[in-house]
Design a protein around this motif. Structure first.
Motif, PDB file in Angstrom:
ATOM      1  N   ASP A 184      -4.936  -3.517   6.939  1.00  0.00           N
ATOM      2  CA  ASP A 184      -4.085  -4.358   6.084  1.00  0.00           C
ATOM      3  C   ASP A 184      -4.496  -5.827   6.072  1.00  0.00           C
ATOM      4  N   LYS A 227       0.807  -1.220   0.000  1.00  0.00           N
ATOM      5  CA  LYS A 227       0.000   0.000   0.000  1.00  0.00           C
ATOM      6  C   LYS A 227       0.843   1.274   0.000  1.00  0.00           C
ATOM      7  N   ASP A 236      -4.542  -4.326   1.299  1.00  0.00           N
ATOM      8  CA  ASP A 236      -5.384  -3.136   1.213  1.00  0.00           C
ATOM      9  C   ASP A 236      -6.249  -3.060   2.453  1.00  0.00           C
TER      10      ASP A 236
END
Length: 352
Positions: free
Chosen positions: A220, A33, A83
């Motif tokens: 995450d 990310k 993500d």
């Protein structure tokens, strides 16, 4: 065969084996990310300690920052990615086919930060204020917080007189805080320490936690595509996509467990992968200091307690995130756990 010849042959095979082994490794790409930092320590540790290689994989960690991880994986630019659930579900509702296979951060690290003398002590106090938010799917967390407090913002283009003025900026709090925005978005492991490094000690800050208003969202996680999991021959390797996913996840979990238990070594490994991005934006920061802070905070999110199973997916936490995203209008329809999550990969790795 005589002994000297046998010994010579053995030595030749040993010398040749690393190259031969390397040629047999299956190439895998992982989309992070952000740029290299301790937020992704587990992946770098698994790479550096040879955990991926032991699983027969050669893993490349792709820089994030200016890309949308879910879009990257869904479009085939990466095999796996990490993500936040908000962006993944929003993109999924727009037609991108992705599936979650593990949850790395068990707790959320997103915060909003204001100076203690600003009068901003709760999220309700954001009304009439200027708030710094991020893009590339990270703005959805801010929107969820505003909506949970029944506040409108100019992140919604249909609003003509918003309660909150949102300023989208490029992640570095030194660009906007506190002169251009009264409130900055910050991760406990990154921007919060950067703000401290800018000369604002923790005691001079009010740090607002979305969990206090039931607006925390899962962060995450690891995801891939259904097509990868269904592939019978991953990239011509002769190994199925599901087997590759299991190998990748098994090595990744080892990497995270090692990083949490050996934080100083993990920091040194991370520093070997990154440049200026490891320093943070504060003038008093150094890469070593900032990444040490970051590793400690990330470890708290990955393993909130000693009984945490790294990578486990909490069905109830997933459900709460989905409920909030529907409630605030970021996704139109609720999705079930079974629609979005494939637990079989984690179960194959973790066992019963």
């Amino acid at each position: 065969m005589n002994r000297p010849l046998a010994k010579a042959l053995c030595l030749t095979l040993l010398a040749a084996s690393p190259a031969a082994f390397a040629q047999d490794l299956i190439p895998v790409t992982f989309q992070s990310k952000w740029f290299p930092q301790a937020q992704f320590a587990g992946y770098f540790v698994a790479q550096e300690k040879g955990f991926y290689a032991e699983e027969g994989l050669s893993v490349t960690v792709l820089d994030g920052g200016n890309v949308n991880p879910t879009v990257q994986v869904a479009s085939g630019n990466a095999d796996f990615g990490t993500d936040w659930i908000a962006n993944m579900l929003v993109q999924r509702e727009q037609g991108l086919e992705v599936v979650q296979i593990a949850q790395i951060f068990q707790d959320a690290g997103y915060r909003m930060v204001a100076l203690s003398d600003s009068g901003i002590e709760t999220f309700a106090d954001l009304a009439g204020r200027t708030v710094g938010v991020w893009g590339f799917g990270n703005e959805f967390v801010s929107q969820a917080i505003f909506a949970a407090e029944d506040l409108t913002s100019d992140l919604d283009p249909t609003v003509t007189n918003p309660d909150v003025r949102a300023v989208v900026y490029a992640f570095d709090p030194s660009l906007v805080f506190p002169n251009e925005v009264e409130v900055a978005s910050a991760m406990t492991y990154n921007e919060l320490n950067q703000i401290v490094g800018l000369g604002y000690p923790l005691e001079s800050l009010n740090v607002l936690d979305p969990a206090e208003i039931d607006a925390a969202l899962l962060e995450d996680l690891i995801f891939t595509t259904p097509a990868l999991l269904e592939a019978e021959d991953f990239k011509g390797s002769g190994v199925s996509g599901r087997e590759v996913a299991e190998r990748f996840l098994r090595a990744t979990i080892r990497g995270w467990e090692y990083a949490v238990e050996n934080q100083a070594e993990a920091v040194e490994i991370v520093l070997g992968f990154c440049g200026d991005t490891c320093a943070g934006s504060g003038a008093t920061q150094s890469p070593q200091i900032h990444q040490t802070w970051q590793m400690a905070r990330v470890a708290e999110l990955v393993m909130p307690d000693e009984n945490t199973a790294v990578g486990a997916i909490d069905r109830e936490a997933f459900g709460r995130s989905v409920e909030l995203l529907v409630q605030v209008g970021l996704i139109a329809e609720p999705v079930s756990f079974e629609e979005v999550v494939d637990t079989s990969v984690y179960e194959a790795v973790a066992g019963p």
